[in-house]
Design a protein around this motif. Structure first.
Motif, short mmCIF file in Angstrom:
data_model
loop_
_atom_site.label_atom_id
_atom_site.label_comp_id
_atom_site.label_asym_id
_atom_site.label_seq_id
_atom_site.Cartn_x
_atom_site.Cartn_y
_atom_site.Cartn_z
N ARG A 78 0.82 -1.25 -0.09
CA ARG A 78 0.30 -0.15 0.09
C ARG A 78 0.95 1.45 -0.81
N ASN A 79 2.00 1.45 -0.24
CA ASN A 79 3.08 2.18 -0.49
C ASN A 79 2.58 3.83 -0.60
N ALA A 80 2.38 3.28 -1.82
CA ALA A 80 1.67 4.56 -3.01
C ALA A 80 0.72 5.41 -1.87
N ALA A 81 -0.63 4.18 -1.91
CA ALA A 81 -1.08 5.38 -1.20
C ALA A 81 -0.95 6.00 0.69
N TYR A 82 0.05 5.07 1.18
CA TYR A 82 0.40 6.35 2.12
C TYR A 82 1.07 7.76 1.61
N GLU A 83 2.36 6.98 0.01
CA GLU A 83 2.73 8.36 0.21
C GLU A 83 1.93 9.14 -0.39
N SER A 84 0.67 9.30 -0.96
CA SER A 84 -0.03 10.29 -1.65
C SER A 84 -0.43 10.89 -0.24
N ALA A 85 -1.64 10.01 0.62
CA ALA A 85 -1.73 10.65 2.51
C ALA A 85 -0.28 12.21 2.31
N ILE A 86 0.83 11.33 2.58
CA ILE A 86 2.07 12.37 2.76
C ILE A 86 1.96 13.53 2.32
N ALA A 87 2.16 13.64 0.83
CA ALA A 87 2.31 14.48 -0.03
C ALA A 87 1.35 15.21 0.59
N ARG A 88 -0.07 15.18 0.73
CA ARG A 88 -1.47 16.18 1.15
C ARG A 88 -1.12 16.93 1.99
N LEU A 89 -0.43 16.03 2.93
CA LEU A 89 -0.30 16.64 4.67
C LEU A 89 0.56 17.52 4.32
N LEU A 90 1.82 17.56 4.04
CA LEU A 90 2.89 18.46 3.45
C LEU A 90 2.38 19.73 2.97
N SER A 91 2.04 19.51 1.82
CA SER A 91 1.14 20.45 0.55
C SER A 91 0.41 21.03 1.73
N SER A 92 -0.27 20.50 2.21
CA SER A 92 -1.21 21.90 4.09
C SER A 92 -0.61 22.27 4.19
N VAL A 169 5.53 11.48 13.97
CA VAL A 169 6.28 10.77 13.06
C VAL A 169 5.05 9.98 12.29
N ILE A 170 4.97 10.27 10.61
CA ILE A 170 4.48 9.59 10.31
C ILE A 170 4.75 9.08 8.76
N ARG A 171 6.60 9.48 9.03
CA ARG A 171 6.86 8.77 8.21
C ARG A 171 8.83 8.56 8.57
N ARG A 172 8.90 7.71 9.04
CA ARG A 172 10.63 7.47 9.81
C ARG A 172 11.79 8.17 8.67
N ARG A 173 12.74 8.35 9.66
CA ARG A 173 14.04 8.78 9.04
C ARG A 173 14.16 7.53 8.27
N ASP A 174 14.64 5.99 8.55
CA ASP A 174 14.55 5.40 7.36
C ASP A 174 13.86 4.51 6.44
N GLY A 175 12.84 6.40 6.31
CA GLY A 175 11.38 5.82 5.35
C GLY A 175 10.17 4.85 5.39
N LEU A 176 10.38 4.20 6.56
CA LEU A 176 8.93 3.48 6.90
C LEU A 176 8.08 4.20 7.40
N ILE A 177 7.17 3.29 7.05
CA ILE A 177 5.70 4.72 7.11
C ILE A 177 5.16 4.52 8.24
N ALA A 178 5.56 5.59 8.94
CA ALA A 178 4.26 4.77 10.68
C ALA A 178 3.23 4.30 10.62
N TYR A 179 2.85 3.63 12.00
CA TYR A 179 1.40 3.11 12.04
C TYR A 179 0.46 3.82 12.15
N GLN A 180 0.63 5.00 12.88
CA GLN A 180 -0.51 5.79 12.49
C GLN A 180 -1.17 6.45 11.71
N LEU A 181 -0.47 6.65 10.58
CA LEU A 181 -0.74 7.28 9.30
C LEU A 181 -1.30 5.57 8.70
N ALA A 182 -0.35 5.14 8.70
CA ALA A 182 -1.42 2.90 7.39
C ALA A 182 -2.59 3.92 8.59
N VAL A 183 -2.23 3.43 9.66
CA VAL A 183 -4.13 2.86 10.03
C VAL A 183 -4.87 3.40 9.01
#
Ligand code: GLU
Length: 301
Positions: A78-92, A169-183
């Motif tokens: 599901r990485n693409a879905a998580y990354e697109s949510a993160i992109a939205r949160l960054l841009s807002s 944290v919603i994405r860790r420094r090592d790139g791992l998506i955090a549980y809170q965001l993924a859920v």
């Protein structure tokens, strides 16, 4: 309202009595409401994933007679879905990049933390990254407010995230998506309406509620099930070898789970077939029997 519940095990080992109790509670809430029940494998935290345990958990759920709707969703796909949510949160501006390492943050803490308690983030990168050349985490910016919700088992909960950990944290420094965001992204994409899970995740719920709001998602309903602890007051999954299930006698363990969940299953049903016990459990399910209960030791019931 359509009820869609889910069980979301992390494949870090076999299903044990503590996770069976959570699965049973979420299944019965869904079935008693005439709703659907889905299964999602939370295999994002790859260092903790034990190979083979996802299949083992699913086959144990089958042995216990659980029936789920649709295919199992794997977070690792599901990485693409998580990354697109993160992109939205960054841009807002509701999320920001952060270069601070965990050890730097921990070193800056003045108070002694309890085991398992995350260090409070001091907000160093809130208004601009301090060390842009380092690997960056992404944090969600929390506001000073009491996040409140009514938990169907634990009652009224109110938490101010600025004093409980701060920007998280919603994405860790090592790139791992955090549980809170993924859920939050998965619960929304799977159309989940009700979450029933262990009370050890109660403090995560306010984080998930603010993420839902920021992403424009509906809020979900929550019920947090008491933890099964051993005689030393340790969570069952943490005490080595404890809580193993007897797959030769699923009725027996299901009966114990129902008793732990304060459902008073009749003694004679202990020797009945699985489907008879499930039928009784669905018809007689009373979530209110658990009201306010945080933890209990199964052996002492
Ligand atoms: N994967 C989590 C666990 O196994 C459960 C997450 C959830 O239900 O939100 O503890």
């Amino acid at each position: 309202m359509i009820y869609r519940g889910r069980f979301a095990p992390s494949p870090t080992g076999p299903l044990h009595f503590g996770s069976l109790v959570t699965a049973v509670a979420s299944y019965l809430e869904a079935r008693a409401a005439g709703g659907q029940w889905l299964v999602r494998v939370e295999d994002l935290d790859t260092p903790r994933v034990v190979p083979g345990s996802a299949d083992q958990i699913l086959s144990t759920l089958e042995d216990f007679g659980f029936e789920w709707a649709g295919p199992v969703l794997y977070q690792s796909t599901r990485n693409a879905a998580y990354e697109s949510a993160i992109a939205r949160l960054l841009s807002s501006g509701q999320a920001f990049p952060c270069s601070c390492s965990r050890s730097e943050i921990e070193a800056a803490q003045s108070h002694v933390r309890l085991p398992g308690e995350d260090a409070h983030y001091p907000g160093w990168c809130r208004n601009g990254v301090r060390e842009p050349n380092r690997a960056l985490a992404i944090r969600f910016r929390v506001e000073e407010e009491a996040v409140e919700f009514e938990d169907r088992i634990q009652g009224q909960v109110s938490i101010d995230l600025t004093t409980e950990g701060g920007d998280f944290v919603i994405r860790r420094r090592d790139g791992l998506i955090a549980y809170q965001l993924a859920v939050v992204v998965d619960d929304h994409d799977q159309g989940i309406s009700h979450v029933v899970r262990g009370v050890d995740l109660l403090n995560s719920t306010p984080r998930q509620l603010v993420l839902q709001r920021a992403l424009g998602f509906e809020h979900l309903e929550y019920a947090h099930v008491p933890l099964v602890i051993d005689r030393n007051k340790m969570k069952l999954s943490k005490s080595a070898g404890a809580g193993a299930l007897d797959l030769q006698r699923p009725t027996h363990d299901l009966w114990r789970a129902l008793r732990f969940l304060r459902q008073s299953p009749p003694l004679e049903l202990r020797l009945s077939g699985l489907s008879t016990l499930w039928e009784w459990a669905i018809q007689n399910w009373q979530v209110h029997s658990l009201r306010g209960l945080r933890e209990a030791c199964e052996e002492m019931l």
